[in-house]
Motif scaffolding. Sequence first.
Motif, PDB file in Angstrom:
ATOM      1  N   UNK A 143       0.949  -1.276   0.050  1.00  0.00           N
ATOM      2  CA  UNK A 143       0.190  -0.451   0.247  1.00  0.00           C
ATOM      3  C   UNK A 143       1.140   1.232  -0.121  1.00  0.00           C
ATOM      4  N   UNK A 144       0.367   2.415  -0.619  1.00  0.00           N
ATOM      5  CA  UNK A 144       1.217   3.376  -0.500  1.00  0.00           C
ATOM      6  C   UNK A 144       1.104   4.234   1.177  1.00  0.00           C
ATOM      7  N   UNK A 145       0.608   3.919   1.756  1.00  0.00           N
ATOM      8  CA  UNK A 145       0.904   4.169   3.460  1.00  0.00           C
ATOM      9  C   UNK A 145       2.111   3.357   3.780  1.00  0.00           C
ATOM     10  N   UNK A 146       1.811   2.210   3.557  1.00  0.00           N
ATOM     11  CA  UNK A 146       3.101   1.731   4.162  1.00  0.00           C
ATOM     12  C   UNK A 146       4.366   1.773   3.643  1.00  0.00           C
ATOM     13  N   UNK A 147       4.762   1.937   2.189  1.00  0.00           N
ATOM     14  CA  UNK A 147       5.688   2.123   1.471  1.00  0.00           C
ATOM     15  C   UNK A 147       5.944   3.800   1.993  1.00  0.00           C
ATOM     16  N   UNK A 148       5.728   5.067   2.107  1.00  0.00           N
ATOM     17  CA  UNK A 148       5.534   6.445   2.592  1.00  0.00           C
ATOM     18  C   UNK A 148       6.167   6.177   4.356  1.00  0.00           C
ATOM     19  N   UNK A 149       5.227   4.908   5.212  1.00  0.00           N
ATOM     20  CA  UNK A 149       6.007   4.783   6.239  1.00  0.00           C
ATOM     21  C   UNK A 149       7.402   4.455   6.079  1.00  0.00           C
ATOM     22  N   UNK A 150       7.616   3.745   5.289  1.00  0.00           N
ATOM     23  CA  UNK A 150       8.529   3.110   5.591  1.00  0.00           C
ATOM     24  C   UNK A 150       9.727   4.319   5.050  1.00  0.00           C
ATOM     25  N   UNK A 151       9.667   4.935   3.770  1.00  0.00           N
ATOM     26  CA  UNK A 151      10.421   6.277   3.718  1.00  0.00           C
ATOM     27  C   UNK A 151      10.572   7.085   4.358  1.00  0.00           C
ATOM     28  N   UNK A 152       9.316   7.567   5.621  1.00  0.00           N
ATOM     29  CA  UNK A 152       9.273   8.275   6.273  1.00  0.00           C
ATOM     30  C   UNK A 152       8.731  10.241   5.936  1.00  0.00           C
ATOM     31  N   UNK A 153       8.170   9.122   4.860  1.00  0.00           N
ATOM     32  CA  UNK A 153       7.907  10.737   3.752  1.00  0.00           C
ATOM     33  C   UNK A 153       5.789  10.823   4.032  1.00  0.00           C
ATOM     34  N   UNK A 154       5.036  11.680   3.353  1.00  0.00           N
ATOM     35  CA  UNK A 154       3.865  11.940   4.005  1.00  0.00           C
ATOM     36  C   UNK A 154       2.955  10.762   2.792  1.00  0.00           C
ATOM     37  N   UNK A 155       2.169   9.899   2.631  1.00  0.00           N
ATOM     38  CA  UNK A 155       1.618   9.267   1.733  1.00  0.00           C
ATOM     39  C   UNK A 155       1.244  10.032   0.427  1.00  0.00           C
ATOM     40  N   UNK A 156       1.251  11.420   1.070  1.00  0.00           N
ATOM     41  CA  UNK A 156       0.489  12.160  -0.356  1.00  0.00           C
ATOM     42  C   UNK A 156       2.383  12.583  -1.763  1.00  0.00           C
ATOM     43  N   UNK A 157       3.022  12.595  -1.380  1.00  0.00           N
ATOM     44  CA  UNK A 157       4.391  12.679  -1.962  1.00  0.00           C
ATOM     45  C   UNK A 157       4.370  11.222  -2.732  1.00  0.00           C
ATOM     46  N   UNK A 158       3.945  10.229  -2.332  1.00  0.00           N
ATOM     47  CA  UNK A 158       4.201   8.617  -3.145  1.00  0.00           C
ATOM     48  C   UNK A 158       3.625   8.603  -3.956  1.00  0.00           C
ATOM     49  N   UNK A 159       1.751   8.936  -4.012  1.00  0.00           N
ATOM     50  CA  UNK A 159       0.765   9.398  -4.550  1.00  0.00           C
ATOM     51  C   UNK A 159       1.116  10.717  -5.808  1.00  0.00           C
ATOM     52  N   UNK A 160       1.969  11.531  -5.399  1.00  0.00           N
ATOM     53  CA  UNK A 160       2.323  12.754  -6.662  1.00  0.00           C
ATOM     54  C   UNK A 160       2.874  12.225  -7.375  1.00  0.00           C
ATOM     55  N   UNK A 161       3.863  11.181  -6.654  1.00  0.00           N
ATOM     56  CA  UNK A 161       5.217  10.960  -7.465  1.00  0.00           C
ATOM     57  C   UNK A 161       4.278   9.647  -8.925  1.00  0.00           C
ATOM     58  N   UNK A 162       3.347   9.227  -8.671  1.00  0.00           N
ATOM     59  CA  UNK A 162       2.965   7.801  -9.260  1.00  0.00           C
ATOM     60  C   UNK A 162       1.629   8.419 -10.329  1.00  0.00           C
ATOM     61  N   UNK A 163       1.010  10.137  -9.754  1.00  0.00           N
ATOM     62  CA  UNK A 163       0.765   9.905 -10.940  1.00  0.00           C
ATOM     63  C   UNK A 163       0.897  11.691 -11.762  1.00  0.00           C
TER      64      UNK A 163
END
Length: 236
Positions: free
Chosen positions: A37-57
């Motif tokens: 999940x995006x939330x799991x990846x963002x937590x591991x990277x210590x960033x906001x879930x929105x960062x992963x979402x913004x990259x992917x979109x």
Amino acid sequence: MKSGLRHQLAEKMAGEITLSDSPGKALKKWRMSFAIPQATLSEHLDVSPSVISDYESGRRKSPGTAVVGKIVDSILSIDEANGGKYTKKFAKLLYSDFDDDVIYDMHDYPTPVPLQAFAQAIGCTTLCGSLDLSIFGYTVINSINAITQLSSNEFNRIYGWSTERALIFTDVSSGKSPMVAIRVTPFKPRCVVLQGIEPAGVHPLVPKMAEKDRITVLCTMTDIDRIISVLREEPW
């Protein structure tokens, strides 16, 4: 997992993301291929879930090689912490050596391809399931040889680098055997194409099995050589 294999897999993933025309979509493909999940990846990277979402979109500028490397390392680390199921599976593909009488063709796309367009390209008729989906690759398989020659572990390798793909089984008689083989293996494709049979000739159990695994099933009478030729020529 041996560090050498992990390194090669990481290079494969990072290279595909970095060189893709749509790095965000390639990143999303790999994250989803590892069921993270995006939330799991963002937590591991210590960033906001929105960062992963913004990259992917594509809303955020494509990440550089250093950031891509950290993301790939996090994906692999998360999976390894959960037993390494997907890492082991994809690492095996680095050394896949199927006989050409089992796998006629295999290709992975760096970005998603609409299943509707894929189906139209090879003259498919929908048996069951939705076409409002995307795939990241396809495998053209000799159904009889695959079922009779491959072990369960070898059968899993027909999924290439993503299970979100179309498995095209050739010269099927009823479609039942390929679906049974899929039912007893852990990985499920996005779509199954039964080549050489009309929908009316498909075994009645096929759509029932497909529904349980949420698999779209298509039928096509297009010649095998023509299917391979068309798919190789498509600019996806």
